[in-house]
Design an enzyme around this catalytic site. Sequence first.
Site, short mmCIF file in Angstrom:
data_model
loop_
_atom_site.label_atom_id
_atom_site.label_comp_id
_atom_site.label_asym_id
_atom_site.label_seq_id
_atom_site.Cartn_x
_atom_site.Cartn_y
_atom_site.Cartn_z
N ASP A 140 0.76 -0.56 0.12
CA ASP A 140 -0.39 -0.25 -0.20
C ASP A 140 1.22 0.93 0.05
O ASP A 140 1.48 1.28 0.74
CB ASP A 140 -1.27 -0.07 1.60
N HIS A 147 -3.58 13.67 0.73
CA HIS A 147 -4.24 13.24 1.94
C HIS A 147 -3.18 13.18 3.02
O HIS A 147 -2.79 13.67 4.36
CB HIS A 147 -4.27 11.13 1.56
N ARG A 156 1.09 17.63 12.85
CA ARG A 156 2.19 18.12 12.65
C ARG A 156 1.59 19.67 12.08
O ARG A 156 1.99 20.09 11.36
CB ARG A 156 3.35 17.81 12.05
N GLU A 212 -10.55 3.82 3.91
CA GLU A 212 -9.81 4.85 3.54
C GLU A 212 -9.99 4.05 1.81
O GLU A 212 -9.90 3.19 0.94
CB GLU A 212 -8.13 4.19 3.36
N GLU A 214 -9.90 3.62 -1.54
CA GLU A 214 -8.13 3.55 -2.65
C GLU A 214 -8.78 3.11 -4.21
O GLU A 214 -9.81 1.90 -4.38
CB GLU A 214 -7.04 2.65 -1.52
N ASP A 246 -8.59 0.34 2.58
CA ASP A 246 -8.17 0.09 3.34
C ASP A 246 -8.45 0.11 5.04
O ASP A 246 -8.32 1.60 5.23
CB ASP A 246 -6.65 0.65 3.14
N ARG A 250 -7.95 3.83 13.43
CA ARG A 250 -6.75 4.86 13.74
C ARG A 250 -6.66 4.56 15.04
O ARG A 250 -5.41 5.51 15.56
CB ARG A 250 -7.32 6.00 13.68
N GLN A 253 -3.85 2.10 14.96
CA GLN A 253 -2.60 2.74 14.42
C GLN A 253 -1.33 3.94 15.03
O GLN A 253 -0.98 3.51 14.88
CB GLN A 253 -2.97 3.19 12.66
N LYS A 266 -3.91 -2.21 10.43
CA LYS A 266 -4.48 -2.43 9.68
C LYS A 266 -4.90 -3.62 8.62
O LYS A 266 -5.39 -4.33 7.90
CB LYS A 266 -2.89 -1.68 8.26
N THR A 270 -9.17 -5.98 3.99
CA THR A 270 -8.85 -5.04 3.64
C THR A 270 -9.69 -5.34 1.98
O THR A 270 -9.91 -6.90 1.68
CB THR A 270 -7.45 -5.26 2.36
N THR A 373 -4.68 6.23 0.08
CA THR A 373 -6.24 6.84 0.10
C THR A 373 -5.97 7.93 -0.89
O THR A 373 -5.12 9.14 -0.57
CB THR A 373 -6.32 7.84 1.67
N GLU A 387 -9.20 12.63 7.69
CA GLU A 387 -9.41 13.81 7.56
C GLU A 387 -10.87 14.59 7.41
O GLU A 387 -10.74 15.67 7.69
CB GLU A 387 -9.10 13.18 5.52
CA CA Z 1 -3.80 2.77 2.87
#
Ligand code: CA
Length: 440
Positions: A140, A147, A156, A212, A214, A246, A250, A253, A266, A270, A373, A387
Amino acid sequence: MINSTHDSTLKSWVDSANDPDTDFPIQNLPYVYFDRSGADGDGGIGVLIGDQALDLTRCREDGLFASEELAEVAWTLQKGAAVSNLFDIDPEALSAFRARLVALLKDDSDEATRSIVAKNLVDSKSVRFDIPCEIGDYTDFYCSIYHATNVGKLFRPDNPLLPNYSWVPIGYHGRASSIVPSGTDVIRPKGQGRPDPEAPPIFGPSRRLDYEMEVGFYVGKGNDLGDTIDIADAEKHIFGLCLVNDWSARDIQGWEYQPLGPFLGKSFATTISPAVVTMEALAPFRVPAFDRGDDYPAPLPYLSDETNAGSGGIDVKLDVLISTKKMRDEGIEPHLISRSNLKDLFWTVGQMLTHHASNGCNLQTGDLIATGTVSGKEDSERGCLLEMTLGGKEPIELPSGETRKFLEDYDEIILRGFCEREGFRRIGFGECRGVVLPAS
Ligand code: CA
């Protein structure tokens, strides 16, 4: 290359293929693997045409692919074969096969042939579509700069994009064994998270489950260990595309990803759409690669050539819809929550493939490589809830009056993809669906 199989005036004697809204007109013909749910329970390789699947294995047995030119393709369509048997055939031979399929299905085909083809059509609703082949490896990428920027901002705010991003296509090795076909339920994963940074981590059902949006592509011809794939040849190694969800936990992760990247957040599932839309069917929808302007450096020479820059992108509109249990109970239609486009990726599929093999890693026929994504510049083009809700801070509102920060049990996510261009027939990818079930 655009050829006579892309002619927008082509019509099929399979009526449903002429519906302007179908994903599967005669100009598409994506490959699938299906299992008959009926008595003999056998499966086969097919192509989708309107609301039907054409059983290519049986068409071969009926002698419809008997010519010398089609011998190589016909040989692979044996009972029990996987769709990936087609993947490493020369593009010219596949192109001749596609032309033959169009000849069999178009509205001026002769009556005798048509009656043989007709008995090998099966109603798509009566069969179960499986993943098209045993996927050996799944990778992936992280190719949407929008994204990467949106997610980076959550962590950040002043420096969202890491300095390597515009130079190297970022990716990670995913888990192939948990790739499931559209329609498979997804069990909410359990794992470690650390919701309170002052307290020790906890283990339990994920509270921040996400999807996600994709796109994936299948490796056609592979490369030997130690060999690389020139960017000019990259697309000769790509068979076709599918939709990929995907699923991502969170909280798991966020706690586990440093320093080695995604792992159990993850690998629990999938979901992929079953239809493989061929590169040839996508020919009319090719567009230039991402316009880097003066903002980003040009790709290094091994990731760049004129063809990739001029037509390495693919214009595919990508829709995400949600359907909650309450919405289904109240008869409310699935609700569109985002629409993005594959053409907005920072790296092309060719660049992903070339980069993947650039260290001598042997890619193998049937490997699945996903884009990451797919998000766009606008708020309405954000390809996951992380997001869209700014990490769970701003819930989205649904027509049922409900809100969502992350997915709840019995929510269904539906991905759709389609291509449109003036002068050409609309083609689509079908659906990639999955319902979230409670943790076991
Ligand atoms: Ca992904």
